[in-house]
Design a protein around this motif. Structure first.
Motif, PDB file in Angstrom:
ATOM      1  N   ALA A  91       4.155  -5.305   7.135  1.00 53.95           N
ATOM      2  CA  ALA A  91       2.926  -6.076   6.738  1.00 53.95           C
ATOM      3  C   ALA A  91       1.868  -6.040   7.609  1.00 53.95           C
ATOM      4  CB  ALA A  91       3.213  -7.582   6.916  1.00 53.95           C
ATOM      5  N   GLU A 137       0.358  -2.442   7.332  1.00 57.46           N
ATOM      6  CA  GLU A 137      -0.679  -2.280   6.253  1.00 57.46           C
ATOM      7  C   GLU A 137      -1.822  -3.100   6.309  1.00 57.46           C
ATOM      8  OE1 GLU A 137       1.654  -3.237   2.559  1.00 57.46           O
ATOM      9  OE2 GLU A 137       2.307  -0.908   2.612  1.00 57.46           O
ATOM     10  N   ASP A 138      -1.923  -3.897   7.203  1.00 55.00           N
ATOM     11  CA  ASP A 138      -3.120  -4.686   7.705  1.00 55.00           C
ATOM     12  C   ASP A 138      -3.977  -4.085   8.653  1.00 55.00           C
ATOM     13  OD1 ASP A 138      -4.396  -6.963   7.112  1.00 55.00           O
ATOM     14  OD2 ASP A 138      -3.711  -8.205   8.819  1.00 55.00           O
ATOM     15  N   LYS A 153       0.860  -1.302   0.111  1.00 50.13           N
ATOM     16  CA  LYS A 153       0.220   0.041   0.041  1.00 50.13           C
ATOM     17  C   LYS A 153       0.764   1.354  -0.105  1.00 50.13           C
ATOM     18  CE  LYS A 153      -3.899  -2.427   2.371  1.00 50.13           C
ATOM     19  NZ  LYS A 153      -4.646  -2.554   3.580  1.00 50.13           N
TER      20      LYS A 153
END
Ligand code: ADP
Ligand code: MG
Length: 503
Positions: free
Chosen positions: A264, A267-268, A18
């Protein structure tokens, strides 16, 4: 100094799913002070001793035992500070960091939290010839090492070895100035090099004498600049600390893994929990050791057994007066005085023993020629055979002798390699070997002429061909060199062959 381009550390950008992310890294390096005795006792620090044989009563925390500061360890920390161009604090103090661990019989570690002995300094981190980064060091404090718990010797019992307990460590803390895995590894390489030059830590990472705790966070482009402008850590991401790294390769791999793990999560839609993690080299991943919430409250307080440490400016000045030439200065001098490339100068100054060897070879001789021989022939061979300059079969004096023989025109470069081989396997005096084994280059024109005449007389057909096609003269040159065992001066042979063939 060298004309380096100092750039600010360069952020490594990771392209997430992202958007882009940047890395921010700060290192806490624990360097064991090179000293025969511990920080607060006279017990030996020898590596590999019988377990629990290097333990004074105070190390074992026997009741009533009092720590006594080891002046030499303090001097080593000051020397390190001066080597990192850092401020030396004439007044520092020791604090107790309280926690329970079976290999820590005192129940606390003596450290310097509030008033470290060394303040702000810097390390110039070399990235490539002409490119260096300036990384600030925030502080260096002195502290005790803990002992060692051994869990894999017996199926039912754990053992404790207190040999390490109380050994002096310097904790060298960087600012979060490091921006990528390569910079982090290069920082440790440079720090270790400086410590070795200073003789304040042997830098042996396998023995655990130099280990790094690596703090990693990620942020969005622009955040770091905002942090720098305001000094507000709130602009940076939450960091995780990877403990006890003792290899440059693992440091890089761990940072890369850790940054991607954090990206990770973020972005989650998740958030990073500040925690201490361990790197597993077999799996190539980091895993949680303890989170900040479960972290100990160390209840730091000034150690009542130790007076604040006060040192005199004069004493610091004496240490400053005995400082060796450091890597950056030595490298710059090799470039300036001997005309070496920065790359070669960097190779030669990586270890002070190598630099000393090179200087002995180069003294009174051509620096570039000496550098070529030391780097290509000597280091090449030492590497291949797993040796170092300290165990080199060829001494600096012998190698210097080889170079003198080339410079005098006594031997050709090709014969010099044969001579090097003889010195390597049999030893001896280079000039004597050349004399005794008839290795001298033939520059005596009469002798070369006789050989040329002979070959021409023996090969009339070849002579005709060469006269028709001058390119074939090379064949005669080759024959003459062969007939003289490679010792004829090639330039002289060329000239004579051309002349005799009438070319
Ligand atoms: P602590 O007292 O919890 O160990 P410090 O302030 O001493 O924390 O910082 C420890 C190390 O972490 C230092 O090397 C520092 O540069 C580094 N550090 C601090 N904040 C960050 C961050 N956001 N990202 C990466 N490293 C950081
Ligand atoms: Mg810390």
């Amino acid at each position: 100094m060298l004309d380096l381009t100092y750039t600010a550390p360069q952020p490594k950008v990771i392209h997430g799913a992202k958007g882009d992310w940047e890395l921010v890294i700060g290192l806490e390096v624990h360097a064991q002070v090179a000293s025969n005795a511990k920080l607060f006792s006279g017990a030996s620090t020898r590596f590999g001793s019988e377990p629990n044989s290097n333990v004074a009563f105070v190390d074992a925390a026997m009741p009533g035992m009092l720590p006594v500061i080891n002046e030499f360890c303090v001097a080593q920390a000051v020397r390190t500070g001066l080597g990192l161009k850092a401020a030396i604090n004439l007044r520092s103090a020791f604090d107790r960091k309280n926690y329970f661990y079976p290999d820590l019989p005192q129940g606390y570690q003596i450290s310097q939290l509030y008033h470290p002995i060394v303040g702000e300094g810097e390390i110039i981190v070399d990235m490539a010839p002409g490119i260096a980064r300036r990384v600030r060091v925030e502080r260096i404090h002195l502290e005790q090492d803990a002992g060692k718990s051994i869990h894999d010797m017996d199926p039912a019992m754990s053992f404790v070895d207190l040999n390490r307990t109380g050994v002096a460590l310097m904790e060298i803390v960087s600012r979060p100035d490091i921006r990528g895995p390569e910079e982090a590894a290069a920082y440790v390489v440079k720090l270790r090099q400086i410590l070795r030059y200073l003789g304040t830590c042997d830098g042996n990472m396998q023995n655990g004498n130099l280990r790094a705790d690596v703090n990693v966070s990620v942020c969005k482009p622009g955040d770091y600049e905002r942090f720098q402008e305001t000094g507000d850590f709130g602009h940076l991401g939450t960091r995780c600390e990877i403990k006890n790294m003792n290899s440059m390769r693992f440091i890089q791999a761990a940072i890369d893994y850790e940054a991607r793990r954090q990206i990770a999560i973020l972005e989650d839609g998740g958030s990073i929990v500040q925690e201490t993690r361990l790197y597993d080299p077999d799996k190539g991943e980091t895993r949680s050791m303890r989170s900040k919430e479960e972290a100990h409250d160390y209840r730091y307080f000034p150690d009542p057994d130790l007076l604040p440490l006060e040192i005199e400016q004069e004493w610091v000045d004496d240490i400053a007066a005995s400082m060796p030439e450091l890597p950056d200065e030595k490298k710059a001098r090799f470039v300036r005085e001997m005309g070496l490339s920065e790359y070669d100068a960097g190779v030669l100054t990586a270890e002070v023993e190598n630099a000393d060897y090179f200087e002995a070879v180069a003294s009174g001789r051509d620096g570039k020629m000496a550098a070529n021989w030391v780097i290509n022939e000597l280091f090449g061979r030492l590497n291949k055979e797993g040796l170092s300059v300290a165990t080199s079969p060829v001494s600096a004096a012998q190698l210097g002798g080889v170079i003198d023989l080339i410079a005098d025109g006594a031997i050709s470069g090709k014969i010099a390699k044969d001579l090097f081989e003889i010195l390597w396997t049999e030893g001896g005096d280079p000039a004597q070997i050349v004399d005794q084994r008839g290795m001298k280059q033939v520059t005596d024109l009469g002798a070369i002429e006789a050989a040329v005449d002979q070959i021409i007389a023996d090969n009339p057909a070849q002579v005709e061909k060469a006269k028709a096609n001058p390119k074939l003269a090379g064949w005669f040159v080759g024959q003459v060199l062969k007939a003289t065992g490679g010792k004829a001066n090639p330039a002289a042979v060329n000239a004579l062959v051309a002349q005799k063939l009438g070319l």
